[in-house]
Each structure stands twice: as C-alpha cells, then as structure tokens.
Scaffold this motif. Sequence first.
Motif, PDB file in Angstrom:
ATOM      1  N   GLU A 186       0.801  -1.226   0.000  1.00 17.74           N
ATOM      2  CA  GLU A 186       0.000   0.000   0.000  1.00 17.74           C
ATOM      3  C   GLU A 186       0.829   1.269   0.000  1.00 17.74           C
ATOM      4  O   GLU A 186       0.474   2.268  -0.619  1.00 17.74           O
ATOM      5  N   GLN A 187       1.983   1.214   0.694  1.00 17.85           N
ATOM      6  CA  GLN A 187       2.806   2.446   0.783  1.00 17.85           C
ATOM      7  C   GLN A 187       3.605   2.711  -0.494  1.00 17.85           C
ATOM      8  O   GLN A 187       4.156   3.799  -0.661  1.00 17.85           O
ATOM      9  N   ALA A 188       3.664   1.723  -1.416  1.00 15.34           N
ATOM     10  CA  ALA A 188       4.430   1.933  -2.660  1.00 15.34           C
ATOM     11  C   ALA A 188       3.705   2.950  -3.526  1.00 15.34           C
ATOM     12  O   ALA A 188       2.480   2.942  -3.596  1.00 15.34           O
ATOM     13  N   LYS A 189       4.470   3.843  -4.129  1.00 11.70           N
ATOM     14  CA  LYS A 189       3.838   4.790  -5.072  1.00 11.70           C
ATOM     15  C   LYS A 189       4.172   4.296  -6.469  1.00 11.70           C
ATOM     16  O   LYS A 189       5.230   4.622  -7.012  1.00 11.70           O
ATOM     17  N   PRO A 190       3.274   3.503  -7.069  1.00 18.26           N
ATOM     18  CA  PRO A 190       3.635   2.938  -8.372  1.00 18.26           C
ATOM     19  C   PRO A 190       3.835   4.021  -9.425  1.00 18.26           C
ATOM     20  O   PRO A 190       3.181   5.063  -9.413  1.00 18.26           O
ATOM     21  N   VAL A 191       4.772   3.751 -10.324  1.00 17.64           N
ATOM     22  CA  VAL A 191       4.951   4.579 -11.512  1.00 17.64           C
ATOM     23  C   VAL A 191       4.579   3.708 -12.699  1.00 17.64           C
ATOM     24  O   VAL A 191       5.171   2.643 -12.909  1.00 17.64           O
ATOM     25  N   MET A 192       3.562   4.127 -13.425  1.00 11.83           N
ATOM     26  CA  MET A 192       3.117   3.384 -14.596  1.00 11.83           C
ATOM     27  C   MET A 192       4.000   3.791 -15.774  1.00 11.83           C
ATOM     28  O   MET A 192       4.335   4.966 -15.922  1.00 11.83           O
ATOM     29  N   PHE A 193       4.366   2.815 -16.586  1.00 17.60           N
ATOM     30  CA  PHE A 193       5.203   3.085 -17.760  1.00 17.60           C
ATOM     31  C   PHE A 193       4.445   2.550 -18.963  1.00 17.60           C
ATOM     32  O   PHE A 193       4.172   1.353 -19.056  1.00 17.60           O
ATOM     33  N   TYR A 194       4.059   3.452 -19.864  1.00 20.82           N
ATOM     34  CA  TYR A 194       3.239   3.037 -21.012  1.00 20.82           C
ATOM     35  C   TYR A 194       3.829   3.643 -22.284  1.00 20.82           C
ATOM     36  O   TYR A 194       3.305   4.609 -22.852  1.00 20.82           O
ATOM     37  N   PRO A 195       4.948   3.055 -22.758  1.00 26.68           N
ATOM     38  CA  PRO A 195       5.626   3.619 -23.926  1.00 26.68           C
ATOM     39  C   PRO A 195       4.987   3.156 -25.233  1.00 26.68           C
ATOM     40  O   PRO A 195       4.007   2.413 -25.244  1.00 26.68           O
ATOM     41  N   GLY A 196       5.562   3.610 -26.348  1.00 32.66           N
ATOM     42  CA  GLY A 196       5.197   3.056 -27.657  1.00 32.66           C
ATOM     43  C   GLY A 196       4.014   3.722 -28.313  1.00 32.66           C
ATOM     44  O   GLY A 196       3.609   3.335 -29.397  1.00 32.66           O
ATOM     45  N   SER A 197       3.376   4.679 -27.629  1.00 30.68           N
ATOM     46  CA  SER A 197       2.164   5.325 -28.124  1.00 30.68           C
ATOM     47  C   SER A 197       1.020   4.346 -28.312  1.00 30.68           C
ATOM     48  O   SER A 197       0.160   4.541 -29.172  1.00 30.68           O
ATOM     49  N   SER A 198       1.005   3.295 -27.470  1.00 27.35           N
ATOM     50  CA  SER A 198      -0.133   2.369 -27.536  1.00 27.35           C
ATOM     51  C   SER A 198      -1.420   3.049 -27.096  1.00 27.35           C
ATOM     52  O   SER A 198      -2.511   2.575 -27.422  1.00 27.35           O
ATOM     53  N   GLY A 234       1.223   8.900  -7.268  1.00 26.58           N
ATOM     54  CA  GLY A 234       1.882   7.977  -8.197  1.00 26.58           C
ATOM     55  C   GLY A 234       2.074   8.652  -9.550  1.00 26.58           C
ATOM     56  O   GLY A 234       1.551   9.742  -9.794  1.00 26.58           O
ATOM     57  N   GLY A 235       2.827   8.016 -10.430  1.00 32.26           N
ATOM     58  CA  GLY A 235       3.182   8.678 -11.699  1.00 32.26           C
ATOM     59  C   GLY A 235       2.854   7.858 -12.924  1.00 32.26           C
ATOM     60  O   GLY A 235       2.492   6.676 -12.834  1.00 32.26           O
ATOM     61  N   LEU A 236       2.987   8.528 -14.059  1.00 32.47           N
ATOM     62  CA  LEU A 236       2.818   7.867 -15.359  1.00 32.47           C
ATOM     63  C   LEU A 236       3.849   8.440 -16.323  1.00 32.47           C
ATOM     64  O   LEU A 236       3.894   9.655 -16.546  1.00 32.47           O
ATOM     65  N   LEU A 237       4.683   7.554 -16.877  1.00 38.89           N
ATOM     66  CA  LEU A 237       5.596   7.942 -17.955  1.00 38.89           C
ATOM     67  C   LEU A 237       5.043   7.305 -19.214  1.00 38.89           C
ATOM     68  O   LEU A 237       4.938   6.072 -19.292  1.00 38.89           O
ATOM     69  N   ILE A 238       4.657   8.145 -20.176  1.00 42.65           N
ATOM     70  CA  ILE A 238       3.927   7.624 -21.334  1.00 42.65           C
ATOM     71  C   ILE A 238       4.475   8.227 -22.630  1.00 42.65           C
ATOM     72  O   ILE A 238       4.772   9.426 -22.700  1.00 42.65           O
ATOM     73  N   GLY A 239       4.604   7.371 -23.646  1.00 48.38           N
ATOM     74  CA  GLY A 239       5.039   7.825 -24.967  1.00 48.38           C
ATOM     75  C   GLY A 239       3.823   8.090 -25.836  1.00 48.38           C
ATOM     76  O   GLY A 239       2.911   7.270 -25.893  1.00 48.38           O
ATOM     77  N   VAL A 240       3.814   9.241 -26.496  1.00 44.94           N
ATOM     78  CA  VAL A 240       2.658   9.637 -27.309  1.00 44.94           C
ATOM     79  C   VAL A 240       3.143  10.131 -28.672  1.00 44.94           C
ATOM     80  O   VAL A 240       3.941  11.072 -28.755  1.00 44.94           O
ATOM     81  N   ASP A 241       2.628   9.501 -29.724  1.00 43.24           N
ATOM     82  CA  ASP A 241       3.016   9.899 -31.074  1.00 43.24           C
ATOM     83  C   ASP A 241       2.334  11.231 -31.425  1.00 43.24           C
ATOM     84  O   ASP A 241       1.161  11.447 -31.090  1.00 43.24           O
ATOM     85  N   LEU A 242       3.084  12.107 -32.098  1.00 45.81           N
ATOM     86  CA  LEU A 242       2.575  13.459 -32.376  1.00 45.81           C
ATOM     87  C   LEU A 242       1.982  13.560 -33.779  1.00 45.81           C
ATOM     88  O   LEU A 242       2.387  12.838 -34.694  1.00 45.81           O
ATOM     89  N   LYS A 243       1.052  14.507 -33.951  1.00 47.40           N
ATOM     90  CA  LYS A 243       0.529  14.830 -35.290  1.00 47.40           C
ATOM     91  C   LYS A 243       1.688  15.373 -36.131  1.00 47.40           C
ATOM     92  O   LYS A 243       2.541  16.100 -35.611  1.00 47.40           O
ATOM     93  N   LYS A 244       1.701  15.026 -37.411  1.00 41.54           N
ATOM     94  CA  LYS A 244       2.820  15.454 -38.264  1.00 41.54           C
ATOM     95  C   LYS A 244       2.441  15.339 -39.724  1.00 41.54           C
ATOM     96  O   LYS A 244       1.303  14.946 -40.054  1.00 41.54           O
ATOM     97  N   ASP A 245       3.405  15.621 -40.600  1.00 38.45           N
ATOM     98  CA  ASP A 245       3.284  15.469 -42.042  1.00 38.45           C
ATOM     99  C   ASP A 245       2.638  14.116 -42.380  1.00 38.45           C
ATOM    100  O   ASP A 245       3.119  13.060 -41.968  1.00 38.45           O
ATOM    101  N   HIS A 246       1.567  14.166 -43.172  1.00 38.08           N
ATOM    102  CA  HIS A 246       0.810  12.935 -43.445  1.00 38.08           C
ATOM    103  C   HIS A 246       1.635  11.901 -44.204  1.00 38.08           C
ATOM    104  O   HIS A 246       1.423  10.699 -44.055  1.00 38.08           O
ATOM    105  N   ALA A 247       2.597  12.358 -45.016  1.00 39.65           N
ATOM    106  CA  ALA A 247       3.409  11.411 -45.798  1.00 39.65           C
ATOM    107  C   ALA A 247       4.269  10.555 -44.865  1.00 39.65           C
ATOM    108  O   ALA A 247       4.465   9.351 -45.109  1.00 39.65           O
ATOM    109  N   ILE A 248       4.765  11.155 -43.784  1.00 41.49           N
ATOM    110  CA  ILE A 248       5.591  10.392 -42.823  1.00 41.49           C
ATOM    111  C   ILE A 248       4.729   9.316 -42.172  1.00 41.49           C
ATOM    112  O   ILE A 248       5.137   8.157 -42.015  1.00 41.49           O
TER     113      ILE A 248
END
Length: 322
Positions: free
Chosen positions: A153-165, A189-203
């Motif tokens: 209970e005392q642990a402060k979990p850090v969620m890790f959600y990479p990859g832009s899932s 608690g925390g969250l480290l998350i990867g998020v893909d950005l809007k960009k050039d449609h060709a890419i």
Amino acid sequence: MVKAVTADYRYYNELPERGDFYREVIAGFSQHPRRIPPKYFYDEEGSRLFESICEQPEYYPTRTEIALLERYAGEVGALVGSGCYLVEPGSGSCEKARLLLDALRPAAYVPMDISCEHLRAAAAGIAADYPWLDVHAVCADITREVSLSFIPEQAKPVMFYPGSSIGNFDPDDAVEFLACLAQIAGPGGGLLIGVDLKKDHAILHDAYNDASGVTAAFNLNLLQRVNRELQADFNIDAFEHFAAYNSVAGRVEMHLISTRKQTVNIDGHRFAFNAGDSIHTENSYKYTQDEFCVLAQQAGFASCAVWTDADRLFSLHFLRVR
Ligand code: AVI
C-alpha cells in the motif's frame, strides 16, 4: 535482501480460462464496418512481426522514443526518486524498461502482457540481467480490470506506457484506460507515457506502409490467427492490407480489404464479403502535446514534464496523479 543471480521472477496469470477472442470476433463481425480489436494482433507470430515493424526504417516511433528515453532517463529518475514499483502494461519485449532501470532503481518491475510466453521470456531476461530487482510478471488483458494486490500500500507505483499504444484506444476509451492507470498508481503515483505526435501525413503514411511489407504481414496475420484458433477458413490471398491517415479523426486507420466477393466461415458462422468490403483492424490516434495533456487531465493526471525530439515526431510525458 539481495536476490540470487538467477532467472527468478514471480508469475501471475490473470487471463480468463476461455479467451474472449471468439466472442469479440463474432461481435465485431456483426458491426458495420466489421472490426477485430487490435489487441488480438499479438499472438506469438504477431508479437514477432511487431518487433520487426519497430526496426523498419519508415517506422520512426520506436527509435525516436528510445532516443528520448536514453537522453532523459536521468531527468525521469530525478522526478520519480528511487524505490518505486515500475508497472508496465503491454510490456512486450521489456526492452524500453531496460533503459530506465539503472536511472530509476525501482524496488520492483511489473511487466504485464496478453502474450504469455513472450512475457515469460522477457521477464526471465530482466530477472537474469537485474539481479537486484524484484520482477512480478502478470499475464493479463490490460484493457480489462486487473488486480495487482501484491503491490504494497505504501508503494507509489509509476506506470510506464511507452510506444504510443494509447493511440490505439479511441479518445473516450483512452481517458477511461488512463483513469485505470491513475487508480493503480494512486495519489502521488506517476505515469511515464510515450505519445506519437501529429505530423506530415506522408511520414505517417510510410510508417504504416513499409516497403518490406512487414506491417502488411502483421495486419494479415490477424486472419491467420482467426483461422488457427477459431476454425475459420479465411483465404489470406483474398484480402489486402490498407493503411491511411484520416485527418478529420486525427488517426491512422488500418483495414483488411476483401479483393473479391467471397464467403468466410468462422466456426459455423458465415460472413459474406463483396470486393472492397473492409475489416477495420486498428486506429492509431496522433495527438498534439496539448491535446494529450487535456486527455490526461480528464483522467486525473497533472502534467509534470514533456520531452520531444528536435523534429517533433514523438513525445514523452511524465504525469502525476492529482
Ligand atoms: C502498438 N501500436 C502503438 C502500434 C501503432 O503504431 O499504432 C501498432 C502498429 N500498427 C501498425 N504498425 C504499428
């Protein structure tokens, strides 16, 4: 206590006895357009193909996010502090967590994945390479409620959600899913998350239509999986991969398109297709930095830090539960 140098980890299987795959495919095929949830891409072959997608030159998200993690792991470590429980839903090969473990020195690492054999192999590798770390591998469908009662209970979990899932959820579902992560992390608690950005449609177009055809094979493997596991008779050669950016919805859509009129049988259910009919297999939403912060706020997080690459292809957010 220092653990012995062995491939030692704890394993929990939270998957339902009878998978939901059959029910969800039949339900998805009663909708128009027909759909199969993207979580079913990841059987053994699908997980292997996904790893190969991540190595394709056109698929920039993986290498860009890895560069961000390598560059900013120390800053993340300073924000998180040592001794956290690092929980990674959808951990796959666990390769990205390796980039954080030395900087964060968590008390425990909790990889979670729907692909059990893949998870076990990855967790054993982490346990062998980081003997000071407690590893609790949880085989689960992370889109459903999962109990992690072993976290103190005392642990402060850090969620890790990479990859832009997070982009694979529709925005309302993304808020709901982020709210579940906030609930596991708890206040502070925390969250480290990867998020893909809007960009050039060709890419974006090229990233989901790589020249080697790996993304096409990944998409079509879904039909092979339905054939293998649900006694279906899809003719794989009669469907083709389609992926395009939908700028109104802000997402890349992936479909499997029937190239001819045909009937498919899934365990006694018959489904008719005309040429051009689609099975919608994935959405991959792209966000601006601010759009994602608003989404995360709705789920109960406050933004602490955002890192992006020089070309603004990809973002890494650190957020705390309010
Ligand atoms: C896992 N997910 C973030 C990937 C994406 O980009 O949406 C899945 C993928 N689909 C095709 N290529 C990669």
